[in-house]
Design a protein around this motif. Sequence first.
Motif, PDB file in Angstrom:
ATOM      1  N   PRO A  27       0.827  -1.204   0.000  1.00  0.00           N
ATOM      2  CA  PRO A  27       0.000   0.000   0.000  1.00  0.00           C
ATOM      3  C   PRO A  27       0.861   1.253   0.000  1.00  0.00           C
ATOM      4  CG  PRO A  27       0.094  -0.928   2.190  1.00  0.00           C
ATOM      5  CD  PRO A  27       0.834  -1.881   1.281  1.00  0.00           C
ATOM      6  N   GLY A  28       0.269   2.355  -0.381  1.00  0.00           N
ATOM      7  CA  GLY A  28       0.981   3.624  -0.337  1.00  0.00           C
ATOM      8  C   GLY A  28       1.370   4.117  -1.712  1.00  0.00           C
ATOM      9  N   ASP A  29       1.786   5.371  -1.759  1.00  0.00           N
ATOM     10  CA  ASP A  29       2.178   6.056  -2.985  1.00  0.00           C
ATOM     11  C   ASP A  29       3.701   6.189  -2.994  1.00  0.00           C
ATOM     12  OD1 ASP A  29       2.780   7.898  -4.975  1.00  0.00           O
ATOM     13  OD2 ASP A  29       1.225   9.317  -4.392  1.00  0.00           O
ATOM     14  N   ALA A  30       4.364   5.372  -3.807  1.00  0.00           N
ATOM     15  CA  ALA A  30       5.826   5.338  -3.833  1.00  0.00           C
ATOM     16  C   ALA A  30       6.430   6.676  -4.281  1.00  0.00           C
ATOM     17  CB  ALA A  30       6.324   4.209  -4.729  1.00  0.00           C
ATOM     18  N   ALA A  31       5.765   7.376  -5.193  1.00  0.00           N
ATOM     19  CA  ALA A  31       6.282   8.677  -5.652  1.00  0.00           C
ATOM     20  C   ALA A  31       6.286   9.677  -4.495  1.00  0.00           C
ATOM     21  CB  ALA A  31       5.449   9.195  -6.820  1.00  0.00           C
ATOM     22  N   ARG A  32       5.212   9.706  -3.731  1.00  0.00           N
ATOM     23  CA  ARG A  32       5.149  10.578  -2.549  1.00  0.00           C
ATOM     24  C   ARG A  32       6.144  10.092  -1.493  1.00  0.00           C
ATOM     25  NH1 ARG A  32       5.275  14.894   0.041  1.00  0.00           N
ATOM     26  NH2 ARG A  32       4.007  15.073   1.894  1.00  0.00           N
ATOM     27  N   GLY A  33       6.287   8.764  -1.382  1.00  0.00           N
ATOM     28  CA  GLY A  33       7.243   8.198  -0.447  1.00  0.00           C
ATOM     29  C   GLY A  33       8.668   8.633  -0.752  1.00  0.00           C
ATOM     30  N   LYS A  34       9.004   8.728  -2.029  1.00  0.00           N
ATOM     31  CA  LYS A  34      10.345   9.192  -2.422  1.00  0.00           C
ATOM     32  C   LYS A  34      10.569  10.622  -1.951  1.00  0.00           C
ATOM     33  CE  LYS A  34      13.409   9.779  -6.375  1.00  0.00           C
ATOM     34  NZ  LYS A  34      13.581   9.582  -7.831  1.00  0.00           N
ATOM     35  N   ILE A 106       6.306   6.033   2.392  1.00  0.00           N
ATOM     36  CA  ILE A 106       7.744   5.756   2.484  1.00  0.00           C
ATOM     37  C   ILE A 106       7.993   4.258   2.346  1.00  0.00           C
ATOM     38  CG2 ILE A 106       9.768   5.792   4.006  1.00  0.00           C
ATOM     39  CD1 ILE A 106       8.709   8.476   5.092  1.00  0.00           C
ATOM     40  N   TYR A 107       7.160   3.473   2.982  1.00  0.00           N
ATOM     41  CA  TYR A 107       7.296   2.021   2.886  1.00  0.00           C
ATOM     42  C   TYR A 107       7.148   1.552   1.434  1.00  0.00           C
ATOM     43  CZ  TYR A 107       6.562  -2.934   3.688  1.00  0.00           C
ATOM     44  OH  TYR A 107       6.670  -4.301   3.651  1.00  0.00           O
ATOM     45  N   ALA A 108       6.172   2.103   0.720  1.00  0.00           N
ATOM     46  CA  ALA A 108       5.980   1.743  -0.692  1.00  0.00           C
ATOM     47  C   ALA A 108       7.229   2.080  -1.506  1.00  0.00           C
ATOM     48  CB  ALA A 108       4.760   2.459  -1.253  1.00  0.00           C
ATOM     49  N   TYR A 109       7.842   3.211  -1.210  1.00  0.00           N
ATOM     50  CA  TYR A 109       9.073   3.608  -1.918  1.00  0.00           C
ATOM     51  C   TYR A 109      10.232   2.674  -1.571  1.00  0.00           C
ATOM     52  CZ  TYR A 109      13.134   6.369  -3.291  1.00  0.00           C
ATOM     53  OH  TYR A 109      14.328   6.782  -3.837  1.00  0.00           O
TER      54      TYR A 109
END
Length: 137
Positions: A27-34, A106-109
Amino acid sequence: MTNCRAIAASLALALAASMAGAQDSVPGDAARGKELYHAHGCYGCHGFNGETGARDLVATGSPIIADLATFTLFLRLRADQAPLLPSTRMPNFPVESLSDAEVSDIYAYVRRFKLDAPAVADVPTLRAILEAAQRPR
């Protein structure tokens, strides 16, 4: 010492739960996580790709990044255990610092990191340095 045992027990339970029902998708948004990974300075110890720096994240088999629940638990428990003053330890990340949605991002990233460091033989300059270091003086 009791707090350390509680942390260890909580991490063990979270790991066991994740192994029993492994997540197929992260789950999560990897782009935002980056963006968050860089904004919070995670790269300072973990490197820009998770395989450099003082604390590798890639291919370590760390239970801390095995699943989102364990990752979140680790960050939240650190808020009670880590020092308040700057140090060489990982900083505190209570919910006031990183929301659950931000932790998920962050986890997704971090879960996208792949081990892709080249072999020493594939890096001519590094290979030359190592060979020169082995030559008798």
